[in-house]
Design a protein around this motif. Structure first.
Motif, short mmCIF file in Angstrom:
data_model
loop_
_atom_site.label_atom_id
_atom_site.label_comp_id
_atom_site.label_asym_id
_atom_site.label_seq_id
_atom_site.Cartn_x
_atom_site.Cartn_y
_atom_site.Cartn_z
N ARG A 1 -66.95 -27.33 96.99
CA ARG A 1 -66.45 -26.34 95.98
C ARG A 1 -64.77 -25.91 96.03
O ARG A 1 -64.33 -25.99 95.06
CB ARG A 1 -67.26 -25.04 95.75
N LEU B 1 -66.17 -24.43 86.82
CA LEU B 1 -66.91 -25.40 87.76
C LEU B 1 -68.47 -25.01 87.42
O LEU B 1 -68.42 -23.39 87.91
CB LEU B 1 -66.54 -25.23 89.08
N TYR B 2 -69.26 -25.46 87.07
CA TYR B 2 -70.52 -25.34 86.72
C TYR B 2 -71.40 -25.73 88.16
O TYR B 2 -71.39 -27.06 88.29
CB TYR B 2 -71.13 -25.92 85.53
N ASP B 3 -72.27 -24.99 88.79
CA ASP B 3 -73.12 -25.25 89.72
C ASP B 3 -74.48 -25.32 89.11
O ASP B 3 -75.10 -24.25 88.62
CB ASP B 3 -73.24 -24.10 90.79
N THR C 1 -71.21 -33.79 93.82
CA THR C 1 -72.18 -33.18 94.62
C THR C 1 -71.68 -32.29 95.91
O THR C 1 -70.69 -33.02 96.39
CB THR C 1 -73.54 -34.00 95.14
N ASP C 2 -71.95 -31.29 96.17
CA ASP C 2 -71.32 -30.60 97.21
C ASP C 2 -72.05 -30.79 98.69
O ASP C 2 -72.96 -31.68 98.53
CB ASP C 2 -71.00 -29.12 97.23
N ASN D 1 -75.83 -29.60 96.15
CA ASN D 1 -75.80 -28.97 94.79
C ASN D 1 -74.89 -29.67 93.92
O ASN D 1 -73.98 -30.20 94.11
CB ASN D 1 -74.94 -27.44 94.97
N LEU E 1 -72.47 -30.36 90.80
CA LEU E 1 -71.38 -29.62 90.32
C LEU E 1 -70.85 -30.19 89.11
O LEU E 1 -70.61 -31.47 89.14
CB LEU E 1 -70.41 -29.20 91.31
N CYS F 1 -63.07 -28.81 94.78
CA CYS F 1 -63.52 -29.14 93.19
C CYS F 1 -62.39 -28.34 92.57
O CYS F 1 -61.57 -28.56 91.71
CB CYS F 1 -64.75 -28.62 92.83
#
Length: 406
Positions: A346, A378-380, A111-112, A116, A118, A349
């Motif tokens: 992010r 990297l999928y949000d 989680t960012d 969000n 991820l 990541c």
């Protein structure tokens, strides 16, 4: 002269009419396939100096007959899957072949700082050609973006000409990772199950319908609204690993929940798991995986590489492929023990994905394979975006792509 001209004109009009009818008939039968083929474009060229294959993009028109595939009981082997694809997608005009994978790969769900969720993924293999596939089948199924290694469709040299383009539409049945518009993401990873360094495919045979490795992933992405639904969907099918290999999965959703799914025979370990027929589904959720170890028990984030996480599967750690990368992910995210929630920016990541890239990893660790990382993504899961990097070229202009399901 006038009569002859009229006859000539009449013949010409007749020929044009026949051709128009023929074209109309072909388009009527092949319309969705033709539309899909016409959408194919190369978006990143091959970079031979970096052993980087080309990257293509395609938007699939329609539902690619996946509902029919499920209604007919799915497939318990690559041969059965090929028969279905040839009969439906290529209309029997030419064959499709599926290659044999020996892939590595890593993933993590974090989680960012803004909350969000991820899902990061590296796909490791030899240099190959990739395809970003967009699908929106409707009918209660999700729109999604997925990544496909089209070397397994015998398109490792790229898509050239009409036969290659028509073959590429079989990519709908061969995703390796993806994210749907409900914020569910999933990836597939080699698990290297089997004795003496060999690989034994999972081959369940009960009264349930059947799915192969990539079609199981397609099922999850097309239908699941969350992790729990993904697990319930998987439970409805017998699982048959593709290409005499063995795989496990990681799935995550926008609520922050994730799970590792793998198939293990009760009481069996790597030395006695001889035919894969007695394996049963094991599910380890990020908030209920204390049996996996002290770190996993304390942490709410999750990660995966290429060994079975089920306790006591191996006699010792030396048999766990990718254990070093698994440990590195933990150290990077929570090495000092004060980030059990798995909060990661992010930027960090992307750094982690870059660090795990096979070229960089091989240079820093002796005795590693000569595989490369074909793509990093990297999928949000909240904002439904994807950042996709080709062949570890994080700093090369044009090699980082951005997509949105909104």
């Amino acid at each position: 002269m006038k009569k002859g001209a009229k006859v000539a004109i009449g013949v010409s009009v007749g020929v044009v009419g026949v051709l128009a009818l023929a074209v109309g008939t072909v388009y009527g039968v092949w319309s969705k396939e033709i539309n899909s083929v016409l959408s194919i474009r190369e978006i990143i060229p091959a970079h031979e100096e970096n052993a980087a294959g080309a990257v293509y993009e395609m938007t699939m028109d329609g539902g690619y007959y996946f509902d029919d595939f499920l209604a007919e009981g799915g497939a318990k082997s690559d041969d059965e899957l090929i028969d279905f694809i040839v009969g439906k997608l290529t209309k029997g005009l030419f064959e499709v072949d599926l290659g044999t994978p020996e892939i590595a790969c890593s993933s993590f769900a974090v989680t960012d700082e803004d909350g969000n969720n991820l899902f990061g993924r590296n796909y490791d293999f030899t240099s190959t050609t990739s395809l970003i596939l967009h699908t929106n089948p409707g009918g209660g199924r999700h729109a999604l973006i997925s990544s496909v290694d089209i070397q397994f469709l015998n398109l490792g040299d790229g898509i050239h000409g009409i036969v290659d383009s028509l073959t590429a539409i079989a990519a709908a049945y061969a995703p390796f990772d993806g994210m749907n518009d409900a914020g569910v993401s999933c990836g597939i990873y080699m698990s290297y199950q089997g004795p003496e360094g060999g690989t034994v495919a999972t081959d369940q045979n009960t009264d349930l319908p059947d799915l192969t490795s990539t079609t199981m992933l397609r099922l999850i992405l097309d239908y699941a609204d969350n992790v729990e639904e993904a697990v319930e969907l998987v439970k409805r099918y017998d699982f048959h690993d593709s290409a005499n290999s063995s795989f496990h999965y990681m799935v995550a959703d926008a609520s922050g929940k994730s799970a590792i799914l793998e198939w293990v025979a009760p009481g069996a370990n790597d030395l006695t798991d001889l035919d894969g027929s007695k394996r049963e589904l094991k599910v380890y959720y990020n908030d209920d995986d204390a049996s996996l170890g002290e770190n996993e028990a304390a942490e709410s984030f999750q990660y995966i590489t290429n060994f079975i996480v089920t306790p006591d599967y191996y006699n010792d750690d030396s048999a766990k492929k990718g254990l070093d990368r698994y440990q590195y992910i933990h150290e990077f995210i929570n090495g000092d023990g004060d980030n059990n929630e798995g909060i990661l920016s992010r930027e960090d990541c992307m750094t982690l994905l870059e660090d795990l890239g096979r070229r960089k990893w091989n240079n820093n660790h002796e005795g590693q394979s000569d595989n490369v990382t074909v793509w990093s993504v990297l999928y949000d899961l909240d904002n439904l975006t994807a950042t996709w990097v080709s062949n570890e070229e994080f700093d090369r202009e044009g090699s980082t792509l951005h997509f949105s399901l909104r």
